[in-house]
Enzyme design. Structure first.
Site, PDB file in Angstrom:
ATOM      1  N   LYS A   1       0.836  -1.203   0.000  1.00 17.46           N
ATOM      2  CA  LYS A   1       0.000   0.000   0.000  1.00 17.46           C
ATOM      3  C   LYS A   1       0.875   1.259   0.000  1.00 17.46           C
ATOM      4  O   LYS A   1       1.947   1.304   0.611  1.00 17.46           O
ATOM      5  CB  LYS A   1      -0.940   0.002   1.215  1.00 17.46           C
ATOM      6  CG  LYS A   1      -2.038  -1.084   1.155  1.00 17.46           C
ATOM      7  CD  LYS A   1      -3.132  -0.755   0.163  1.00 17.46           C
ATOM      8  CE  LYS A   1      -4.088  -1.901  -0.122  1.00 17.46           C
ATOM      9  NZ  LYS A   1      -5.134  -2.100   0.872  1.00 17.46           N
TER      10      LYS A   1
ATOM     11  N   ARG B   1      -4.067  -9.940   4.790  1.00 19.78           N
ATOM     12  CA  ARG B   1      -4.280 -10.077   3.339  1.00 19.78           C
ATOM     13  C   ARG B   1      -3.004  -9.596   2.656  1.00 19.78           C
ATOM     14  O   ARG B   1      -2.651  -8.422   2.750  1.00 19.78           O
ATOM     15  CB  ARG B   1      -5.494  -9.248   2.906  1.00 19.78           C
ATOM     16  CG  ARG B   1      -5.799  -9.344   1.419  1.00 19.78           C
ATOM     17  CD  ARG B   1      -6.989  -8.466   1.043  1.00 19.78           C
ATOM     18  NE  ARG B   1      -7.309  -8.589  -0.377  1.00 19.78           N
ATOM     19  CZ  ARG B   1      -6.745  -7.881  -1.352  1.00 19.78           C
ATOM     20  NH1 ARG B   1      -5.821  -6.974  -1.053  1.00 19.78           N
ATOM     21  NH2 ARG B   1      -7.091  -8.069  -2.611  1.00 19.78           N
TER      22      ARG B   1
END
Length: 255
Positions: A204, A238
């Protein structure tokens, strides 16, 4: 939870696994490295991604779900979609978990379909429309705002008979770097301790951009954050890099 993107345009692995043979090989690799859930993404949700219909999502998935189930019956499969129609297809193919980044916002039939299937449902915190998904919001108190959202949405889900709920605070979706780091620090306060918490911080931008690095060069920093959220009670990670996350989980279990 290992990520299997079927998209040509995902930001770090677009086009790598968007044919059935490559997808099956990657699923096998993820399971070998220690994944217990395979999260199949037929549509990219990165900023400026191509918007797909449910029909196109279903076309992209083809028989991948049933083939993974046939080859690896122990694997759990989640589908990353905000369409009820895709969930219906996935359920008939043998999927195990609904991973809806929209919290039911983008398809008003989603909560009803989740209730119909009785599958576990991952509820993510996100801005209320597809168009505003990535618009940065500065919250007065990010933890309070996310918990208020979770409180409202879980009440709606429970009222419809969806009882198996997993919470995802929505890292990478419409939040400032500062707020996302604050969420990392305050994971223990998210979700009231009632529901398992899923954390999706793999590759991210709130991690790699401030460091001036690429999404593929932040494994060390990501694993430190993974350890931090596990120590605060996170239950599912995840990730793209399963072997590295599995090593972090081993460290956590040995502490």
């Amino acid at each position: 939870m290992g990520i299997l993107n079927l998209t040509p345009d995902s930001f770090s692995d677009g086009g790598k696994f968007n044919n059935e043979k490559a997808a099956l090989q990657h699923a096998e690799q993820l399971l070998k490295e220690g994944a217990e859930i395979i999260d199949i993404g037929p549509q990219s949700t990165r900023p400026n991604a191509e918007f797909l219909s449910a029909k196109e999502e279903i076309r992209r998935m083809g028989s991948i779900i049933s083939n993974i189930k046939k080859e690896f019956p122990e694997a759990l499969i989640s589908i990353d979609t905000f369409y009820a129609e895709t969930v219906k297809f996935g359920f008939n193919e043998g999927m195990d978990i609904i991973n809806d980044i929209s919290g039911g916002h983008y398809d008003e039939q989603m909560f009803d379909e989740a209730a119909e299937t009785k599958l576990p449902y991952i509820l993510m915190h996100v801005n209320p429309s597809y168009e505003t998904m990535h618009e940065k919001v500065k919250f007065d108190d990010i933890t309070l705002a996310v918990n208020q959202y979770f409180s409202k949405k879980t009440a709606e889900l429970l009222a419809k008979g969806v009882n198996d709920i997993i919470l995802d605070p929505g890292f990478g979706f419409g939040k400032t770097v500062e707020d996302q780091m604050k969420m990392i620090d305050e994971v223990r306060y998210l979700g009231f301790g009632k529901f398992p918490l899923l954390i999706g911080i793999s590759r991210k931008s709130f991690i790699y951009k401030p460091l001036g690095k690429s999404p593929l060069d932040i494994n060390e920093e990501t694993q430190k954050l993974h350890l931090k959220v596990l120590q605060q009670g996170a239950k599912i990670l995840r990730v793209h890099d399963v072997a590295e996350a599995a090593a972090t989980l081993k460290i956590f279990n040995n502490l």
